[in-house]
Write an enzyme that holds these catalytic residues in place. Structure first.
Site, PDB file in Angstrom:
ATOM      1  N   VAL A 129       0.845  -1.191   0.000  1.00  0.00           N
ATOM      2  CA  VAL A 129       0.000   0.000   0.000  1.00  0.00           C
ATOM      3  C   VAL A 129       0.888   1.251   0.000  1.00  0.00           C
ATOM      4  O   VAL A 129       0.441   2.341   0.338  1.00  0.00           O
ATOM      5  CB  VAL A 129      -0.958   0.024   1.217  1.00  0.00           C
ATOM      6  N   ARG A 187       4.063   2.439  -2.664  1.00  0.00           N
ATOM      7  CA  ARG A 187       4.122   2.863  -4.055  1.00  0.00           C
ATOM      8  C   ARG A 187       4.447   1.660  -4.920  1.00  0.00           C
ATOM      9  O   ARG A 187       5.210   0.785  -4.528  1.00  0.00           O
ATOM     10  CB  ARG A 187       5.168   3.960  -4.253  1.00  0.00           C
ATOM     11  N   ASP A 206      -2.580  -2.599  -3.772  1.00  0.00           N
ATOM     12  CA  ASP A 206      -3.365  -1.416  -4.109  1.00  0.00           C
ATOM     13  C   ASP A 206      -2.579  -0.513  -5.048  1.00  0.00           C
ATOM     14  O   ASP A 206      -3.136   0.425  -5.612  1.00  0.00           O
ATOM     15  CB  ASP A 206      -3.746  -0.647  -2.841  1.00  0.00           C
ATOM     16  N   GLU A 244       0.953   1.520 -13.436  1.00  0.00           N
ATOM     17  CA  GLU A 244      -0.395   1.663 -12.881  1.00  0.00           C
ATOM     18  C   GLU A 244      -1.240   2.459 -13.864  1.00  0.00           C
ATOM     19  O   GLU A 244      -0.934   3.626 -14.123  1.00  0.00           O
ATOM     20  CB  GLU A 244      -0.291   2.409 -11.552  1.00  0.00           C
ATOM     21  N   HIS A 248      -5.543   1.630  -6.590  1.00  0.00           N
ATOM     22  CA  HIS A 248      -5.026   2.715  -5.747  1.00  0.00           C
ATOM     23  C   HIS A 248      -6.162   3.429  -4.993  1.00  0.00           C
ATOM     24  O   HIS A 248      -6.282   4.661  -5.036  1.00  0.00           O
ATOM     25  CB  HIS A 248      -4.256   3.724  -6.611  1.00  0.00           C
ATOM     26  N   SER A 265      -7.023   2.431  -1.553  1.00  0.00           N
ATOM     27  CA  SER A 265      -7.019   2.058  -0.134  1.00  0.00           C
ATOM     28  C   SER A 265      -7.157   3.256   0.800  1.00  0.00           C
ATOM     29  O   SER A 265      -7.590   3.115   1.937  1.00  0.00           O
ATOM     30  CB  SER A 265      -5.752   1.276   0.217  1.00  0.00           C
TER      31      SER A 265
END
Length: 322
Positions: free
Chosen positions: A229, A231, A255, A260, A279, A281
């Site tokens: 959680v 990067r 997450d 990404e 992403h 969380s």
């Protein structure tokens, strides 16, 4: 002295009231739904303070800017930028996200060890039988990388389930932390082989980039769970996928990823032992909006501190990256 303050977010009425209560009557407080509105505003050059995360091009257009108050905890958008102005103070909303992100971490771990994803798929296809391999969080050794707000809140919740928590931090501190043991980052490789679960809650910096490369993933305990959680670029995505495909690891809760989002055909998207989310969380849209309120409390506290010329909270150290 009048301050020109720009708020770049879609504020609810109660948020506007709290912000206005934190300023002087003579302050010029401008609310913008998005960054484009700010850039087009005739007040853009006069803005001294910004709440939000404007692009560097917009930052340079604000000739009077002296302080950015982010609504995020992570600052690598700016610490990795070569053109961020030296004279602009940057503060984060660190401390607002521990509760919500720690809930995400716990729910992801439980989903894996209780085999909830395979059960869901089985029921969808018409099955109704026990799936082997379910486990318990009680008694597990959990290594938490990062002992800030998110790491501490995660450790607190893990202990409620009977897990044994080991914290990994950058530098030792005398603060009372909710871990059974705590070590500095140079002990990471000796701690990895004994951890049943590894939780990454580190900021994105030059030091953490690529930290979980192939060799480090190989050092993890067989059948361990990796949670990220922090990067995405902290973990080598393809090496993690290989470890999961080869059965080296029990599963992963992600997450954040690198890149990404992941490509549509990336194997991590289709694994039953992977909890993968975009992403989110740190987002909480529940009725009580606690996370949103915590962010605003931090921002308004700093706004009051700016008014009285006190040191602001959560000032980003560009040398450290957080």
């Amino acid at each position: 002295m009048m301050r020109t303050i720009a708020i770049i977010k879609q504020c609810l009425d109660w948020e506007k009231k709290q912000i206005l209560a934190s300023v002087e009557k003579e302050d010029n407080v401008l609310f913008f739904d998005n960054e484009e509105e700010l850039r087009k505003s005739e007040d853009c050059e006069n803005v001294e303070i910004v709440f939000g995360e404007p692009a560097c091009a917009t930052i340079h257009a604000m000739k009077s800017l002296r302080w950015i108050q982010m609504t995020w905890a992570g600052a690598n958008k700016y610490t990795s930028a070569s053109d961020f102005p030296d004279h602009v103070v940057l503060t984060s909303a660190s401390g607002a996200f521990g509760a919500v992100i720690s809930e995400y971490v716990i729910s992801g771990i439980l989903a894996l060890i209780k085999r909830l994803i395979p059960y869901r798929e089985q029921v969808k296809s018409g099955g109704w039988s026990r799936i082997e391999g379910d486990d318990t969080l009680e008694g597990k050794r959990v290594l938490v990388l990062g002992t800030g707000n998110i790491g501490r809140e995660t450790a607190k919740k893990l202990k409620c389930f009977g897990a044994y928590t080991v914290g990994i931090c950058r530098t030792r501190s005398d603060k009372q932390l909710p871990f059974d043991e705590i070590y500095t980052i140079d002990s990471l490789d000796t701690q990895l082989p004994s951890a049943d679960v590894v939780v990454i809650a580190l900021p994105g910096t030059e030091e953490t980039a690529g930290m979980f490369h192939a060799e480090r993933i190989q050092k993890m305990k067989a059948n361990a769970i990796l949670v990220n959680v922090g990067r995405g670029f902290i973990v080598d995505t393809d090496e993690l996928a290989n470890a999961l495909l080869n059965g080296r690891l029990r599963g992963a809760v992600l997450d954040v990823t690198d890149p990404e989002p992941l490509a549509q055909n990336h194997p991590l998207r289709n694994m039953e032992n992977v909890v993968l989310t975009p992403h989110i969380s740190g987002i909480s849209w529940g009725e009580n909006m606690l996370t949103r309120k915590r962010i605003l409390d931090i921002c308004c506290d700093n706004l009051m501190r700016d008014k009285t010329q006190e040191e602001k909270k959560n000032i980003i150290d560009f040398c450290k990256g957080y």
